[in-house]
Scaffold this active site. Structure first.
Site, PDB file in Angstrom:
ATOM      1  N   SER A 101       0.963  -1.220   0.190  1.00  0.00           N
ATOM      2  CA  SER A 101      -0.114   0.015   0.016  1.00  0.00           C
ATOM      3  C   SER A 101       0.800   1.307  -0.071  1.00  0.00           C
ATOM      4  O   SER A 101       1.715   1.301  -0.735  1.00  0.00           O
ATOM      5  CB  SER A 101      -1.054  -0.006   1.201  1.00  0.00           C
ATOM      6  OG  SER A 101      -1.899   0.958   0.983  1.00  0.00           O
ATOM      7  N   ASP A 108      -9.318  -3.794  -5.345  1.00  0.00           N
ATOM      8  CA  ASP A 108      -9.142  -4.585  -4.067  1.00  0.00           C
ATOM      9  C   ASP A 108     -10.045  -3.838  -2.904  1.00  0.00           C
ATOM     10  O   ASP A 108      -9.718  -4.425  -1.721  1.00  0.00           O
ATOM     11  CB  ASP A 108      -7.694  -4.805  -3.696  1.00  0.00           C
ATOM     12  CG  ASP A 108      -7.099  -3.538  -3.358  1.00  0.00           C
ATOM     13  OD1 ASP A 108      -7.566  -2.345  -3.286  1.00  0.00           O
ATOM     14  OD2 ASP A 108      -5.687  -3.434  -3.045  1.00  0.00           O
ATOM     15  N   HIS A 124      -7.623  -5.324   0.101  1.00  0.00           N
ATOM     16  CA  HIS A 124      -6.445  -4.585  -0.065  1.00  0.00           C
ATOM     17  C   HIS A 124      -5.566  -5.246   1.384  1.00  0.00           C
ATOM     18  O   HIS A 124      -4.344  -5.420   1.281  1.00  0.00           O
ATOM     19  CB  HIS A 124      -6.767  -3.185   0.376  1.00  0.00           C
ATOM     20  CG  HIS A 124      -5.777  -2.349   0.352  1.00  0.00           C
ATOM     21  ND1 HIS A 124      -5.067  -1.928  -0.898  1.00  0.00           N
ATOM     22  CD2 HIS A 124      -5.040  -1.457   1.343  1.00  0.00           C
ATOM     23  CE1 HIS A 124      -4.153  -0.901  -0.841  1.00  0.00           C
ATOM     24  NE2 HIS A 124      -4.001  -0.617   0.633  1.00  0.00           N
TER      25      HIS A 124
END
Length: 429
Positions: free
Chosen positions: A208, A369, A403
């Site tokens: 991320s 996601d 995610h």
């Protein structure tokens, strides 16, 4: 140099093969496996822990926020679940001590006056490991454990590079003391990890927001240094642009004066809040925020910031510090694997039809996601395909993976660990 690009969509058969390899290796190593290239993990947003101490210059919003801590050394500022669970009244204190100010003379962000901070346990993965089982799946703890199951060992060939997520990389030539310190520390860590592992180059693995730190670190490192010290970059859950979701987050905090635990994740005072907006290079004139009177696109984010309550000075900081990086993003010139989840509803567009940003909006979803759109992943693939200097790039799409699931679900971890092991064997780096 000819670009070599691959795209892999994981099928059930491939997943079954990866699962068998993963479980065969898991638990087989109590010590570090000598042949493995060292790995350094860069966690996602808010996963790094921060310690703080208060000096006499700190002016607490209430007496309870300062009296018990001033002059008494370091304490856990982020994330102090225990203190907040025991005494929720401390929430405004933590919120106040986390906020950043902008030093006009220095042209840079700073802690609140009287608050000193440092990142916990840089160089190790301890900063994103938690004793509380409820927190284990949120950061990179399960990935670290999975890597240990296939021969990695903390402090030997497995390391961590936590960072102060309130700050962010800024455009070249703009003061960014926090990121400059991180770059210097990560450079030393990479060199030490390599030199203590038989001079093997390092594999960087980010999740991320950690990709933003990683890509800027790689881009600003001299090519000879990269060639010597970086074997591969594995980027999880990030693409070639920011996400429209940040626009909903900022709109939701408009006019709110009551600190909430959620608001502490993306405080408006944080430099990083301005660093994840969608890029005009990817989204162009696509409507991202829709109202009856006006639509906002990636090309007029400054107008959107003004509409949700940012001052002219704050909007100018976005233009000067964050927007140049958004416009100039490119995949780092280093062998690279990008792994992203797909098949999960992900914000594409937000509708505030009456123009009231304090109300709950209608959300139009696309693919991704849950946080990162497939569109930005495809933009990254195109960027790489158009770059003749990129030696190796592989894009892996994992169906029905969120995610956070990319670094917590067993099925996704098998794929991620498999790609890291494959990077160990590659001859392209």
């Amino acid at each position: 140099m000819e670009s070599r690009q691959q795209r892999l969509i994981i099928t059930p058969l491939v997943l079954l093969l990866l699962a068998s390899l993963f479980f065969a290796a898991a638990g087989a190593h109590d010590d570090a496996t000598p042949g493995l290239h060292p790995v350094i993990l860069l966690p996602g947003y808010s996963c790094s822990q921060l310690d703080a101490r208060l000096t006499d210059d700190y002016e607490p919003p209430t007496p309870a926020c300062g009296v018990r801590k001033q002059g008494r050394g370091w304490f856990r500022l982020w994330e102090n679940y225990t203190a907040l669970q025991v005494d929720p009244a401390l929430l405004p204190c933590f919120h106040d001590q986390l906020r950043l100010g902008y030093d006009r003379a220095a042209g840079d962000y700073r802690n609140a006056p009287g608050v000193e901070t440092h990142v916990v346990s840089f160089g190790t993965t301890r900063s994103f490991r938690f004793d509380d089982p409820a927190l284990k799946n949120g950061c990179m703890q399960r990935l670290a454990e999975a890597l240990e199951g296939v021969g990695y060992k903390e402090g030997s060939n497995l390391f961590g590079a936590p960072y102060d997520f309130r700050y962010a990389p800024a455009a070249p030539g703009v003061a960014a003391r926090s990121f400059a310190g991180f770059r210097a520390s990560l450079k030393r860590l990479v060199e030490r990890a390599s030199e203590t592992n038989g001079d093997k180059p390092v594999i960087l693995v980010s999740h991320s927001f950690g990709a933003f730190y990683a890509t800027q670190f790689i881009d600003r490192s001299p090519l000879p240094w990269r060639t010597r010290y970086l074997k591969h970059f594995v980027m999880l859950c990030a693409g070639g642009s920011g996400s429209p979701g940040i626009m909903q987050v900022l709109a939701s905090t408009m006019g709110s004066s009551t600190p909430t635990r959620l608001a502490m994740f993306g405080d408006r005072s944080f430099e990083s809040t301005l660093s994840t907006f969608p890029s005009p290079e990817v989204y162009g004139d696509t409507h991202l925020v829709v109202t009856r009177a006006k639509n906002y696109t990636a090309e007029n984010i400054p107008e959107f910031l003004a509409a949700v309550g940012f001052s002219d000075e704050e909007v100018e900081r976005y233009r000067r510090r964050a927007m140049p990086l958004t416009l100039s993003f490119k995949a780092p010139i280093v062998p690279m694997t990008s792994i992203n989840g797909v098949g999960v509803p992900t914000v594409d567009k937000i509708v505030y039809w009456d123009g009231n940003f304090t109300e709950k909006p209608q959300v139009v979803n696309g693919d991704g996601d849950g946080a990162i759109n497939l569109k930005t992943v495809q933009a990254l693939e195109k960027l790489v395909g158009d770059d003749p200097d990129q030696r190796y790039f592989k894009s892996v799409l994992v169906p029905n993976t969120t995610h956070s699931g990319m670094i917590s679900d067993d099925s996704a971890l098998r794929i991620v660990v498999g790609e890291i092991l494959e990077a160990n064997l590659a001859t392209s780096g």
